[in-house]
Scaffold this motif. Structure first.
Motif, mmCIF file in Angstrom:
data_model
loop_
_atom_site.group_PDB
_atom_site.id
_atom_site.type_symbol
_atom_site.label_atom_id
_atom_site.label_comp_id
_atom_site.label_asym_id
_atom_site.label_seq_id
_atom_site.Cartn_x
_atom_site.Cartn_y
_atom_site.Cartn_z
ATOM 1 N N ARG A 1 0.846 -1.187 0.000
ATOM 2 C CA ARG A 1 0.000 0.000 0.000
ATOM 3 C C ARG A 1 0.884 1.240 0.000
ATOM 4 N N SER A 2 0.325 2.343 -0.459
ATOM 5 C CA SER A 2 1.083 3.588 -0.519
ATOM 6 C C SER A 2 1.120 4.255 0.853
ATOM 7 N N LYS A 3 2.023 5.216 1.028
ATOM 8 C CA LYS A 3 2.114 5.979 2.272
ATOM 9 C C LYS A 3 0.827 6.744 2.535
ATOM 10 N N ARG A 4 0.203 7.228 1.469
ATOM 11 C CA ARG A 4 -1.052 7.978 1.621
ATOM 12 C C ARG A 4 -2.138 7.093 2.227
ATOM 13 N N VAL A 5 -2.202 5.839 1.792
ATOM 14 C CA VAL A 5 -3.205 4.910 2.329
ATOM 15 C C VAL A 5 -2.961 4.665 3.816
ATOM 16 N N TYR A 6 -1.701 4.462 4.197
ATOM 17 C CA TYR A 6 -1.400 4.215 5.608
ATOM 18 C C TYR A 6 -1.688 5.443 6.466
ATOM 19 N N GLU B 1 4.589 6.481 18.341
ATOM 20 C CA GLU B 1 5.657 5.593 17.892
ATOM 21 C C GLU B 1 5.103 4.313 17.275
ATOM 22 N N ILE B 2 4.051 3.755 17.881
ATOM 23 C CA ILE B 2 3.466 2.536 17.321
ATOM 24 C C ILE B 2 2.755 2.826 16.008
ATOM 25 N N LEU B 3 1.963 3.893 15.977
ATOM 26 C CA LEU B 3 1.224 4.214 14.758
ATOM 27 C C LEU B 3 2.165 4.535 13.600
ATOM 28 N N SER B 4 3.302 5.142 13.893
ATOM 29 C CA SER B 4 4.229 5.513 12.820
ATOM 30 C C SER B 4 4.911 4.311 12.189
ATOM 31 N N THR B 5 4.896 3.160 12.881
ATOM 32 C CA THR B 5 5.574 1.970 12.347
ATOM 33 C C THR B 5 4.653 1.099 11.499
ATOM 34 N N ILE B 6 3.365 1.444 11.412
ATOM 35 C CA ILE B 6 2.423 0.626 10.642
ATOM 36 C C ILE B 6 2.801 0.660 9.162
ATOM 37 N N PRO C 1 -21.448 -6.299 20.904
ATOM 38 C CA PRO C 1 -21.336 -5.918 19.491
ATOM 39 C C PRO C 1 -19.902 -5.783 18.988
ATOM 40 N N LEU C 2 -19.738 -6.035 17.705
ATOM 41 C CA LEU C 2 -18.511 -5.742 16.974
ATOM 42 C C LEU C 2 -18.879 -5.670 15.499
ATOM 43 N N HIS C 3 -18.502 -4.557 14.861
ATOM 44 C CA HIS C 3 -18.920 -4.301 13.481
ATOM 45 C C HIS C 3 -17.700 -4.023 12.602
ATOM 46 N N PHE C 4 -17.836 -4.381 11.321
ATOM 47 C CA PHE C 4 -16.690 -4.355 10.416
ATOM 48 C C PHE C 4 -17.011 -3.613 9.119
ATOM 49 N N ARG C 5 -15.948 -3.035 8.542
ATOM 50 C CA ARG C 5 -15.952 -2.554 7.161
ATOM 51 C C ARG C 5 -14.779 -3.228 6.437
ATOM 52 N N LYS C 6 -15.011 -3.648 5.206
ATOM 53 C CA LYS C 6 -13.955 -4.292 4.425
ATOM 54 C C LYS C 6 -13.709 -3.518 3.138
ATOM 55 N N SER C 7 -12.446 -3.294 2.849
ATOM 56 C CA SER C 7 -12.040 -2.661 1.593
ATOM 57 C C SER C 7 -11.239 -3.665 0.776
ATOM 58 N N LYS C 8 -11.788 -4.114 -0.343
ATOM 59 C CA LYS C 8 -11.036 -4.997 -1.238
ATOM 60 C C LYS C 8 -9.911 -4.231 -1.917
ATOM 61 N N ARG C 9 -10.156 -2.953 -2.122
ATOM 62 C CA ARG C 9 -9.159 -2.119 -2.784
ATOM 63 C C ARG C 9 -7.860 -2.061 -1.969
ATOM 64 N N HIS C 10 -7.992 -1.896 -0.640
ATOM 65 C CA HIS C 10 -6.827 -1.810 0.234
ATOM 66 C C HIS C 10 -6.542 -3.114 0.971
ATOM 67 N N ASN C 11 -7.454 -4.076 0.834
ATOM 68 C CA ASN C 11 -7.330 -5.385 1.489
ATOM 69 C C ASN C 11 -7.164 -5.242 3.002
ATOM 70 N N VAL C 12 -8.116 -4.551 3.624
ATOM 71 C CA VAL C 12 -8.118 -4.367 5.074
ATOM 72 C C VAL C 12 -9.530 -4.546 5.621
ATOM 73 N N LEU C 13 -9.591 -4.948 6.871
ATOM 74 C CA LEU C 13 -10.822 -4.954 7.657
ATOM 75 C C LEU C 13 -10.662 -3.950 8.791
ATOM 76 N N VAL C 14 -11.607 -3.031 8.912
ATOM 77 C CA VAL C 14 -11.610 -2.069 10.013
ATOM 78 C C VAL C 14 -12.804 -2.408 10.908
ATOM 79 N N TYR C 15 -12.591 -2.413 12.219
ATOM 80 C CA TYR C 15 -13.676 -2.798 13.123
ATOM 81 C C TYR C 15 -13.823 -1.806 14.264
ATOM 82 N N SER C 16 -15.032 -1.805 14.840
ATOM 83 C CA SER C 16 -15.335 -0.969 15.994
ATOM 84 C C SER C 16 -16.527 -1.558 16.730
ATOM 85 N N SER C 17 -16.608 -1.292 18.023
ATOM 86 C CA SER C 17 -17.706 -1.829 18.818
ATOM 87 C C SER C 17 -19.049 -1.199 18.464
ATOM 88 N N ASP C 18 -19.044 0.052 18.097
ATOM 89 C CA ASP C 18 -20.291 0.785 17.859
ATOM 90 C C ASP C 18 -20.492 1.010 16.368
#
Length: 302
Positions: free
Chosen positions: A14-19, A72-77, A191-208
């Motif tokens: 993935r590109s830096k912009r995506v991250y 520091e953790i977020l910058s290493t993703i 609860p736990l809910h998800f969004r999936k992006s095939k374009r970026h190949n990621v799953l994002v989740y949140s309780s609400d």
């Protein structure tokens, strides 16, 4: 009640912009989940090679996000990252000032977050002779996961069998350093809910779901991705579901009010005091199962 937010990555460049965009989305979701738990906040990441980073503090998300450790953790993703998980805690057991009680929790090789409560955690620790590091009940889930590995992988069927011994609500994300390409989702009663992006190949989740909708509205690029209740789901490095195991349904107990942490009310007391109708509105499945005994109790009480 706690909050969970995070990103499960598929193996993709993935590109830096995506991250940069994904980091912002994660931070926003963590901040929104503060309303579900403002006593402690933590994040953890794990790479495909099993290396990991963990940072947590007894602070609300508003104060936690600007901390140096968080940045520091977020910058290493990057492309090497398998998962980024976050948690906002409302404690029901274990002081927040002992950081080992806060989430994410590391139990041996297993890292994870949990929303819910395990009422019989102490009994399971004793009966299974599990090692214990913290006072929080959530630790028992990750200790059980560590005992349910086969060829370094958390087995969904074995884990479901172990979790069926746990009484209470369990929604959890977990991963093992021995097999970072397999991410495990456990969902029962909370609860736990998800969004999936095939374009970026990621799953994002949140309780609400409202938080997720406000940060990532459903579009043709971000689709709903659903995990049914009472399931243990194993997700591989390409975000394909590799195994699904069933959990036994746990019926909630009756309460004098909506406050889930008050002392439970016996069924006979509910019948005598007229709280049976409240239970019927709050949990119809439970009411249908126990309707006849409650009617007999009401008739006797007279």
């Amino acid at each position: 009640m706690c909050g969970q937010a995070g990103i499960i990555f598929g193996n993709k460049e993935r590109s830096k912009r995506v991250y940069t965009d994904l980091r912002r989305k994660f931070a926003k979701l963590l901040l929104l989940n503060e309303e579900r738990g403002a006593k402690a906040t933590g994040i953890a990441s794990m790479d495909w090679d099993g290396s990991s980073e963990l940072y947590k503090e007894p602070l609300p998300a508003t104060d936690f996000i600007p901390m140096r450790g968080t940045g520091e953790i977020l910058s290493t993703i990057g492309d090497h990252t398998s998962i980024l998980m976050g948690h906002t805690r409302y404690p029901t057991g274990g002081t927040i000032y002992r950081n080992r009680n806060n989430h994410p929790i590391r139990a041996g090789n297993v890292f994870g977050t949990h929303n819910g409560s395990v009422w019989n955690a102490d009994r399971i620790f004793r009966s299974r002779q599990l090692k214990r590091f913290a006072e929080v009940d959530s630790e028992v889930l990750f200790r059980l996961a560590g005992h349910c590995t086969y060829q370094a992988r958390i087995e969904a069927d074995a884990l479901a069998k172990g979790l069926n011994r746990c009484k209470g609500s369990i929604t959890s994300i977990m991963i093992s350093r021995t097999e970072p390409g397999r991410r495990v989702v456990v969902k029962r009663s909370t609860p736990l809910h998800f969004r999936k992006s095939k374009r970026h190949n990621v799953l994002v989740y949140s309780s609400d779901p409202e938080h997720l909708e406000s940060v990532i509205p459903a579009t043709r690029y971000w689709k709903h991705w659903h995990v049914a209740d009472c399931r243990v789901v194993s997700i591989d490095h390409n975000l394909n579901v590799r195994s699904i195991a069933m959990l036994k349904e746990q019926h909630s107990r009756g309460y004098h009010s909506a406050d889930r942490y008050r002392k439970p009310v016996s069924k006979s007391t509910m019948a005598v005091t007229g709280l049976a109708e409240y239970a019927a509105r709050e949990n119809r499945d439970w009411w249908n199962r126990d309707r006849r005994p409650l009617r007999r109790l009401r008739a006797v009480s007279g």
